[in-house]
Design a protein around this motif. Sequence first.
Motif, short mmCIF file in Angstrom:
data_model
loop_
_atom_site.label_atom_id
_atom_site.label_comp_id
_atom_site.label_asym_id
_atom_site.label_seq_id
_atom_site.Cartn_x
_atom_site.Cartn_y
_atom_site.Cartn_z
N LEU A 247 0.86 -1.17 0.00
CA LEU A 247 0.00 0.00 0.00
C LEU A 247 0.91 1.23 0.00
CD1 LEU A 247 -2.92 0.87 -0.02
CD2 LEU A 247 -2.98 0.69 2.47
N ASP A 248 1.26 1.68 -1.22
CA ASP A 248 2.21 2.80 -1.35
C ASP A 248 1.94 3.52 -2.67
OD1 ASP A 248 3.37 1.20 -3.39
OD2 ASP A 248 4.69 0.23 -1.93
N THR A 249 2.72 4.54 -2.92
CA THR A 249 2.50 5.34 -4.13
C THR A 249 2.72 4.55 -5.40
OG1 THR A 249 4.79 6.16 -3.81
CG2 THR A 249 2.99 7.57 -3.03
N ASN A 250 3.63 3.58 -5.40
CA ASN A 250 3.82 2.76 -6.60
C ASN A 250 2.57 1.96 -6.92
OD1 ASN A 250 6.39 3.69 -6.92
ND2 ASN A 250 7.42 1.81 -6.25
N THR A 251 1.93 1.40 -5.90
CA THR A 251 0.71 0.61 -6.11
C THR A 251 -0.41 1.48 -6.65
OG1 THR A 251 1.29 -0.95 -4.35
CG2 THR A 251 -1.02 -0.83 -4.98
N LEU A 252 -0.57 2.70 -6.10
CA LEU A 252 -1.60 3.59 -6.60
C LEU A 252 -1.35 3.93 -8.06
CD1 LEU A 252 -2.30 6.08 -3.66
CD2 LEU A 252 -3.39 3.90 -4.19
N GLY A 253 -0.09 4.13 -8.41
CA GLY A 253 0.22 4.43 -9.80
C GLY A 253 -0.07 3.26 -10.72
N TRP B 208 -0.03 12.75 -12.46
CA TRP B 208 0.44 13.85 -11.62
C TRP B 208 1.03 13.38 -10.30
CZ3 TRP B 208 -1.88 14.00 -6.89
CH2 TRP B 208 -3.13 13.36 -6.77
N LEU B 209 0.67 12.16 -9.85
CA LEU B 209 1.15 11.69 -8.55
C LEU B 209 2.67 11.54 -8.57
CD1 LEU B 209 0.43 10.66 -5.70
CD2 LEU B 209 0.24 8.36 -6.68
N ALA B 210 3.21 10.94 -9.64
CA ALA B 210 4.66 10.71 -9.72
C ALA B 210 5.43 12.02 -9.86
CB ALA B 210 4.98 9.77 -10.88
N THR B 211 4.86 12.97 -10.60
CA THR B 211 5.58 14.23 -10.79
C THR B 211 5.48 15.14 -9.57
OG1 THR B 211 3.61 15.16 -11.86
CG2 THR B 211 5.26 14.13 -13.28
N LYS B 212 4.31 15.13 -8.91
CA LYS B 212 4.13 16.01 -7.74
C LYS B 212 5.06 15.61 -6.60
CE LYS B 212 0.52 17.88 -4.70
NZ LYS B 212 0.68 19.28 -5.10
N GLU C 52 10.07 13.31 -3.08
CA GLU C 52 9.72 12.68 -1.80
C GLU C 52 9.45 11.19 -1.94
OE1 GLU C 52 8.22 15.24 -3.11
OE2 GLU C 52 8.26 16.98 -1.75
N CYS C 53 8.89 10.82 -3.10
CA CYS C 53 8.46 9.42 -3.26
C CYS C 53 8.96 8.86 -4.59
CB CYS C 53 6.93 9.31 -3.18
SG CYS C 53 6.18 10.14 -1.77
N PRO C 54 10.23 8.68 -4.77
CA PRO C 54 10.74 8.13 -6.04
C PRO C 54 10.31 6.67 -6.20
CG PRO C 54 12.49 8.23 -4.40
CD PRO C 54 11.33 8.94 -3.79
N TYR C 55 10.43 6.20 -7.40
CA TYR C 55 9.97 4.84 -7.70
C TYR C 55 10.66 3.80 -6.84
CZ TYR C 55 8.87 0.64 -10.34
OH TYR C 55 8.44 -0.60 -10.69
N TRP C 56 11.96 4.00 -6.58
CA TRP C 56 12.71 2.99 -5.82
C TRP C 56 12.49 3.10 -4.30
CZ3 TRP C 56 14.70 6.93 -8.75
CH2 TRP C 56 15.25 8.01 -8.04
N ASP C 57 11.81 4.17 -3.88
CA ASP C 57 11.53 4.35 -2.44
C ASP C 57 10.15 4.98 -2.27
OD1 ASP C 57 11.80 4.38 0.29
OD2 ASP C 57 13.03 6.22 0.34
N PRO C 58 9.08 4.22 -2.59
CA PRO C 58 7.73 4.79 -2.57
C PRO C 58 7.30 5.19 -1.15
CG PRO C 58 7.61 2.41 -2.79
CD PRO C 58 9.07 2.77 -2.91
N CYS C 59 6.36 6.11 -1.11
CA CYS C 59 5.84 6.58 0.19
C CYS C 59 4.65 5.72 0.62
CB CYS C 59 5.39 8.03 0.08
SG CYS C 59 6.74 9.19 -0.17
N PRO C 60 4.53 5.50 1.93
CA PRO C 60 3.39 4.70 2.42
C PRO C 60 2.07 5.46 2.28
CG PRO C 60 4.65 5.57 4.26
CD PRO C 60 5.43 5.90 3.03
#
Length: 551
Positions: A355-361, A368-372, A376-384
């Motif tokens: 459950l992280d930004t990669n999954t939402l993407g 816009w989620l990846a660019t915004k 803070e939340c690069p692909y190799w270190d997604p945010c919870p």
Amino acid sequence: MAKYLALGLCLLCRGDPCGSDDCDSLGLFQQRIHGSHKLQREGGLAPPSGPNAEVQATYAALTFALNESTDFVKDKLTQSPLIPKQAVSLGLGINMEIDHVMALNRPDLVFFDPVWTEAGLQVDVDIHNLHASGLLDVTAPQSKGHLNLTGGGHFRVSLSTAVSDGRLAVKVVQLVAQSLNVVPAIHLSCTSVDFLSAVPCAVIGALQGDVPGFIVDIIVFFAQSSIEEALKNVVESKLAENLATIPRKFPLQFGNRPSCLHLAFDLLGLTHLPHMKSAALQVQAVDACRGQSVASAPNSSVELAPPAQVYNTSMFSITLSGSVANDVLQIMHDTQLLQVTVFPKDIPADSTFGLDTNTLGWAFYCPWLATKYIWECPYWDPCPVAATIRSSSPPQVQMREGGVEMTIPLSVDFLLLDFAENETSTSLRNSTFLWRVNTTAHAVMLPKVASNRGAPCKQTFKATVDSLNATWFDVTETMEDSWVATALSINVFMPVLLSYPLEIMNEHLDEGVPIDAIGLGSSLYAFANSSLSPSADSILFNTDVLLAEDC
């Protein structure tokens, strides 16, 4: 609360307070009720509308109630005079004063041949081995002594019931001695003997307990009316004791969470059915914190258990319309009890995604989620990310044979957790709303009563939800109205997300709700040999009742 009313039907020996015309006007539970009429009112309970529940008591319940009441009646008969103080004129200026005649022992007492009647209940009572005594005082010749009574009698008791302000009002309308076999014995001795009283005193002494026939008739007359009145008072005191202890509102607690939810019960009417008595009820779901209540009449007639089935299997049956469960769910929705937040740590370890930004993407189209949050939340270190799942409108249940179908409108809010948090966080502090998804989940719940082996009174309400399925998803709100759309892969992601609330639900349902013993009057009663059977539009609870000390 329905369980209290079930016991009340038994222990109060109630009947039908009205004739057939009056009962028809009450709208008996079996009739078809058109529409679903909801009542809501601020500041108190809504007035009762049509019935949405029913309690039935069989002859097995009635027999249990009468047997359980036997010791109470025996004890009460020894605590008040069988014959109160009386002055009897024997003629020729001679008066005999009978002081209080009290029972010397607990008599043998048996209830038998109970019959449900249109007016209420009729039951016969046999009393044997009665011994009672009271003091005597005779004016001329001045004598003192005591009166002994032995024997018993056969009495018939008729009771009627009425409904007043949602409660039962029960009274004894007739108690008549069918036969009375009381043998009096008088023991007198003159307190002073002079020339004029010598002969009468000699006659009194010669009686040695025998009583002249005309005095026997007088004593038996007083004994019959007094014992009838004493027995009537005892029965009514038992009824009053039980009626006064039946509560009308019960809290519903869900785990350790505080809850404002209560169930309130109003009795609407009673009717006579083959082999049983039936009480129609209005059950209201109450938000005690806000003083709101919800009460719905069922959309259609409720199928009750066939009388023969109830008669052969249990003492009581309690039938609840599915509308009662829907009213409870509405209060739970209004008080935000139907809400859970899923954190990254709650996703199963063997899941193919977290459950992280990669999954939402992956599950949504949201460029816009990846660019915004590129730094803070690069692909190799997604945010919870957390997901708060709540009911978006009151869920609905539909009773079916063997199970309960549930339709649950849901909203899922996705929240970006504070960047300082990690995947083990359970805090929404400083979280950021991303977007909301609406859906409708469907599930089937299988309720049951679980019993401990060898302990018939240790029972628990339990249930299992076999699945929580959703077939459509719609993004309804986003951060700053940014564009978000669902991707095909959401059909894989959302079921995994919904598996957590399903797991939580089943954990709570498996813990169950104990079916506790309840107090009525001075006794504690436990439910035993119970079963739960969902059917079309209603759910049926069959049960026996035992004294808790006998379990």
